[in-house]
Design an enzyme around this catalytic site. Structure first.
Site, mmCIF file in Angstrom:
data_model
loop_
_atom_site.group_PDB
_atom_site.id
_atom_site.type_symbol
_atom_site.label_atom_id
_atom_site.label_comp_id
_atom_site.label_asym_id
_atom_site.label_seq_id
_atom_site.Cartn_x
_atom_site.Cartn_y
_atom_site.Cartn_z
ATOM 1 C CE LYS A 94 26.352 -20.074 -49.741
ATOM 2 N NZ LYS A 94 25.991 -21.333 -50.684
ATOM 3 C CB CYS A 136 29.768 -24.471 -48.261
ATOM 4 S SG CYS A 136 30.372 -23.655 -49.840
#
Ligand SMILES: NC(=O)c1ccc[n+]([C@@H]2O[C@H](COP(=O)([O-])OP(=O)(O)OC[C@H]3O[C@@H](n4cnc5c(N)ncnc54)[C@H](O)[C@@H]3O)[C@@H](O)[C@H]2O)c1
Length: 401
Positions: A196, A250
């Site tokens: 991720k 993010c």
């Protein structure tokens, strides 16, 4: 299967609605009382394409919202994971607190899925010791969806599930398969954590390359967009578009985890972060240069269009516009005007809520975000000096990055 989703923000809310609308029994928990009261009153808490319809469907299927943690078989934790500004490492405190709360109510054998993005090793270091004696199964299933297209991507993206025990991974896979039509890969926890963070870091580095090209081309009077367009005709080249910086929760955050945890090894990653973080300052320099060229002296006649970190969303976290204003505030109180059709609350000085009023008070418009409102109404700014950091404006005389 009964699922308790902990944290009903940008990720937890759409996920819980998606599960509920596909027949899973869902209870959504958030410790924010106001947020839960809003959801209980039948309203969503942020704007997102398709979210209101999904909300209605989930409510009709019986989703419940509460401030309590519920005794249950399966938990999904989707709480924030910021980084610590001084050492760039993950701040695990939201996760620790959520896991501690769940632990008090969860029965033996329950599955605890951490959906929040975490740096590699976080689960071993901070979560595993907490659940050591409680016989809970740990799983990490990081989320990949993009704001602005969350509902579609929840359904169509592929997913990663990291589990200690493959059988537990398969149970979690079945739960996500209730709505997810993409591939679901089951792997181990550390691989899922790293994958991720690597995905977002890859994006950050590629954006940084485009931004660095923009700076190089500006310094020597070349057209970066034309150069990228031609270079991208090469079958193996795909350069991204330069912009005013990188924001959001993010891409501007996760690469720091690798920088913090692997100092001396994460070198391109660190350089990319620095380049992307320097872009708001670069925009400010462009503003000053253009003002000089135009003989303008009054900064209060300059307006920034867009406060969010990307187009057609209401999320302002870490946005380039906020970064630019913060940079300015360090030197002087900023007189710049700001307008964003998606931001309905006052969050900065000199903020406008009506496009026409904003345009009345500025001579110079800096396009920081390419919201559809502007793309569809570009002629409104045709008499202004324009700096377009998103390459969306074809009006004559428009300045670019
Ligand atoms: N926003 C995105 O686009 C995105 C995309 C992919 C992954 N992620 C990751 O998903 C995670 C969540 O991000 P987000 O954007 O949804 O955050 P958010 O701030 O929008 O939502 C988090 C919610 O968790 C609640 N919360 C925090 N601690 C809690 C606790 N102990 N008990 C109950 N509720 C609690 C907060 O009140 C808040 O409503 C982060 O790790 C983020 O990196 C975000």
């Amino acid at each position: 299967m009964k699922v308790n989703v902990i944290g009903l923000g940008y990720i937890g809310l759409p996920t819980s609605l998606m599960l509920a609308s596909h027949g899973v029994e869902v209870i959504g928990t958030d410790y924010n009382k106001e947020l839960v009261a809003t959801l209980k009153s039948g309203k969503t808490t942020f704007e997102e394409k398709g979210l209101d319809e999904l909300f209605m469907e989930a409510v009709n299927k019986g989703i419940k919202f509460t401030n309590e943690y519920i005794e249950n078989d399966l938990y999904i934790i989707a709480v924030p994971t910021p980084y610590e500004k001084d050492n760039k490492k993950i701040d695990p405190n939201y996760i620790i607190k959520a896991v501690e709360s769940v632990k008090k109510v969860a029965h033996k054998g329950a599955i605890l899925v951490i959906e929040s993005t975490v740096s590699p090793g976080t689960i071993d270091k901070y979560v595993r010791p907490l659940v050591k004696d409680s016989e809970l199964h740990l799983v990490h299933a990081p989320e990949r969806i993009i704001p602005g297209n969350m509902v579609y991507e929840l359904k169509h993206n592929s997913r990663t599930i990291g589990a200690d025990d493959v059988k537990v991974g398969e149970i979690v896979k079945e739960m996500y398969s209730s709505f997810c039509e993409g591939n679901i890969v089951v792997t181990d926890i550390r691989t899922a954590e790293m994958t991720k963070v690597v995905e977002n870091t890859y994006r950050d580095i590629n954006i940084a390359f485009a931004n660095e090209l923009a700076k190089i081309c500006r310094s020597d009077n070349m057209d970066v967009y034309e150069i990228i367009k031609i270079a991208n005709m090469h079958p193996r080249v795909n350069i991204l578009t330069p912009g005013p910086g990188v924001g959001g929760h993010c891409i501007s955050v996760d690469p720091w985890f690798l920088v913090g945890d692997y100092p001396g090894l994460a070198n391109i990653i660190l350089a990319a972060r620095k380049i992307n973080d320097s872009m708001p300052e670069f925009v400010l320099e462009r503003i000053h240069d253009i003002m000089k060229e135009k003989g303008m002296t009054d900064l209060s006649r300059v307006g920034l269009y867009g406060l969010t970190y990307k187009e057609n969303v209401d999320d302002v976290r870490e946005s380039p516009t906020l970064q630019l204003l913060e940079n300015m505030e360090r030197h002087l109180a900023t007189p710049l005007k700001v307008y964003d059709p998606w931001v309905k609350k006052t969050i900065v000085k000199n903020q406008y809520f009506e496009f026409d009023k904003f345009l009345n008070d500025v001579d110079f418009v800096v396009i920081m975000v390419g919201h559809s409102e502007l793309r569809n109404g570009m002629e409104k700014i045709k008499d202004k000096v324009i700096l377009d950091t998103r390459n969306i404006c074809n009006l004559p005389g428009t300045y670019k990055l």
